[in-house]
Design an enzyme around this catalytic site. Structure first.
Site, mmCIF file in Angstrom:
data_model
loop_
_atom_site.group_PDB
_atom_site.id
_atom_site.type_symbol
_atom_site.label_atom_id
_atom_site.label_comp_id
_atom_site.label_asym_id
_atom_site.label_seq_id
_atom_site.Cartn_x
_atom_site.Cartn_y
_atom_site.Cartn_z
ATOM 1 N N SER A 92 0.711 -1.059 -0.116
ATOM 2 C CA SER A 92 -0.042 -0.145 0.079
ATOM 3 C C SER A 92 0.842 1.119 0.119
ATOM 4 O O SER A 92 2.071 1.533 0.858
ATOM 5 C CB SER A 92 -0.954 0.095 1.349
ATOM 6 O OG SER A 92 -1.396 1.159 1.346
ATOM 7 N N HIS A 151 -19.694 4.004 8.175
ATOM 8 C CA HIS A 151 -20.867 4.164 7.406
ATOM 9 C C HIS A 151 -21.414 2.801 7.533
ATOM 10 O O HIS A 151 -20.706 2.058 7.492
ATOM 11 C CB HIS A 151 -20.542 4.431 5.957
ATOM 12 C CG HIS A 151 -21.599 4.646 4.790
ATOM 13 N ND1 HIS A 151 -22.771 5.008 5.141
ATOM 14 C CD2 HIS A 151 -21.700 4.174 3.659
ATOM 15 C CE1 HIS A 151 -23.484 5.021 3.975
ATOM 16 N NE2 HIS A 151 -22.910 4.333 2.969
ATOM 17 N N GLU A 190 -23.929 31.633 -13.730
ATOM 18 C CA GLU A 190 -25.276 31.738 -13.045
ATOM 19 C C GLU A 190 -25.673 30.436 -12.723
ATOM 20 O O GLU A 190 -26.462 30.196 -11.523
ATOM 21 C CB GLU A 190 -26.113 32.625 -14.211
ATOM 22 C CG GLU A 190 -25.765 33.720 -14.408
ATOM 23 C CD GLU A 190 -25.861 34.778 -13.249
ATOM 24 O OE1 GLU A 190 -26.505 34.311 -12.190
ATOM 25 O OE2 GLU A 190 -25.124 35.766 -13.159
ATOM 26 N N SER A 236 -30.938 39.586 -2.694
ATOM 27 C CA SER A 236 -31.765 40.683 -2.879
ATOM 28 C C SER A 236 -33.292 40.292 -2.961
ATOM 29 O O SER A 236 -33.597 38.965 -2.881
ATOM 30 C CB SER A 236 -31.326 41.380 -4.414
ATOM 31 O OG SER A 236 -31.970 40.295 -5.231
ATOM 32 N N GLU A 277 -27.302 11.908 -0.860
ATOM 33 C CA GLU A 277 -26.138 11.763 -2.239
ATOM 34 C C GLU A 277 -26.855 11.742 -3.463
ATOM 35 O O GLU A 277 -26.349 12.541 -4.374
ATOM 36 C CB GLU A 277 -25.158 10.685 -1.837
ATOM 37 C CG GLU A 277 -24.420 10.664 -0.776
ATOM 38 C CD GLU A 277 -23.560 9.446 -0.649
ATOM 39 O OE1 GLU A 277 -22.821 9.300 0.344
ATOM 40 O OE2 GLU A 277 -23.938 8.222 -1.279
#
Length: 348
Positions: A52, A109, A228, A253, A196
């Site tokens: 590894s 997880h 945008e 705004s 996800e």
């Protein structure tokens, strides 16, 4: 029902400080957990396969590195910090043969446990400690004496001490500084996949591309469409993260806010929500997990074809050109850094 929340006063670091801990894998979450626990005074060893690339990195950071099976045999609490798709092979080859009664398996997880791509024995504890942030944030917040909100879950409590260990580990990585939320493996796994797929990655990227395409097809410059529909998205998301949707609307705004509340529901309407509900059922039934596992076992042929197509989308070309002009973003290119995607493509 609201989740139960734990803080520093509820945890006892000695529940893990008195044990030998192993982290299997040294990627995003693995390295952060290992470093934070080490700095908290815990004894941590790293388990990696021979050859590894992470071995040298871990050793330079002061860790003892062992082959995966040896690390499992030596430790009392073992964190499995390799990708979901890799867990079954690693578990069968190196973890299962070296588990002894009373040890504790820890995950960040719930995929492998909930969808049963592995089957842990009943005589070990099986828990989850899942920070709600990437590994580099888990590490940086810890160094700053802060923390990342963290989930814990108990799947099997053979020893009667699984909850103590989960809280102790969460404290060791800094989670109790920000709050530790109790859940279960099913809830964490399903909500994570759902988020996800329909909002954070799948939903957001599809929405961005559709907006970009609509403007370009109507004759507007791709650069304007990029600014945008993609570039400014971060500004809005940052506002939402900092102060919620209401806070974001307060900061923009009135023209933007009026367009938000009147046009947004026309675009993301009840039909979209219905398809979200349908996808939730697909996830809950394990159909997505089965599909993804089969795709991985077939060497990701379809997945890689989709990747190649997506990489050629015009938004990527114009985006690359524009980002090269934004010096504050740095020079990071796609594929740099460690990610699950790199494991899937076989580059790690």
């Amino acid at each position: 029902m609201a989740a139960k929340i734990y803080t520093e006063k509820d945890a006892n670091l000695s529940s893990v400080k008195d044990k030998k801990l192993a982290v299997i894998g040294f990627g995003s979450q693995g390295h952060a957990h290992a470093l934070n626990l080490k700095d908290s005074g815990c004894e941590v060893i790293i388990g990696l396969y021979p050859g590894s690339k992470s071995r040298e990195v871990a050793e330079k950071l002061g860790f003892q590195v062992m082959d995966t099976g040896e690390a499992v045999a030596a430790a009392e609490v073992i964190m499995v910090a390799v990708p979901d798709t890799v867990i079954p092979a690693v578990y069968e080859k190196d973890i299962a043969p070296n588990l002894a009664e009373g040890k504790c398996l820890l995950f960040s997880h719930g995929f492998a446990v909930h969808f049963e791509t592995i089957k842990a024995p009943e005589n070990v504890d099986v828990i989850m400690v899942a920070p709600k942030g990437p590994g580099h944030t888990v590490r940086s917040q810890f160094v700053e004496k802060k923390g990342v909100p963290t989930l814990i879950a108990i799947h099997t409590d053979f020893t009667g001490k699984a909850h103590e260990i989960a809280l102790g580990w969460a404290q060791g990585i800094g989670g109790t500084r920000a709050g530790v939320f109790e859940t279960n493996f099913r809830e964490e796994t399903v909500t994570d996949l759902f988020g996800e797929q329909v909002v954070l990655c799948g939903g957001a990227s599809a929405l961005v591309k559709a907006g970009f395409e609509t403007l370009v097809e109507a004759g507007y410059q791709p650069e304007m469409a990029y600014f945008e529909c993609l570039h400014e998205l971060k500004l809005i998301v940052d506002l939402m993260v900092e102060s919620g949707i209401a806070g974001m609307r307060f900061s923009i705004s009135e023209t933007a806010e009026y367009g938000d509340v009147t046009v947004g529901p026309k675009i993301i309407d009840d039909s979209v929500k219905q398809r979200m509900a349908e996808q939730l059922k697909v996830i809950e039934a394990g159909e997505f997990a089965k599909e993804w596992t089969e795709e991985y076992n077939n060497k990701c042929e379809n997945f890689n074809a989709i990747r190649a197509t997506e990489a050629k989308h015009p938004i990527e070309e114009v985006g690359g050109q524009l980002r090269s002009m934004m010096t504050w973003l740095g020079d990071k290119k796609v594929g740099e850094g460690q990610s699950q995607a790199s494991y899937v493509s076989g580059s790690k």
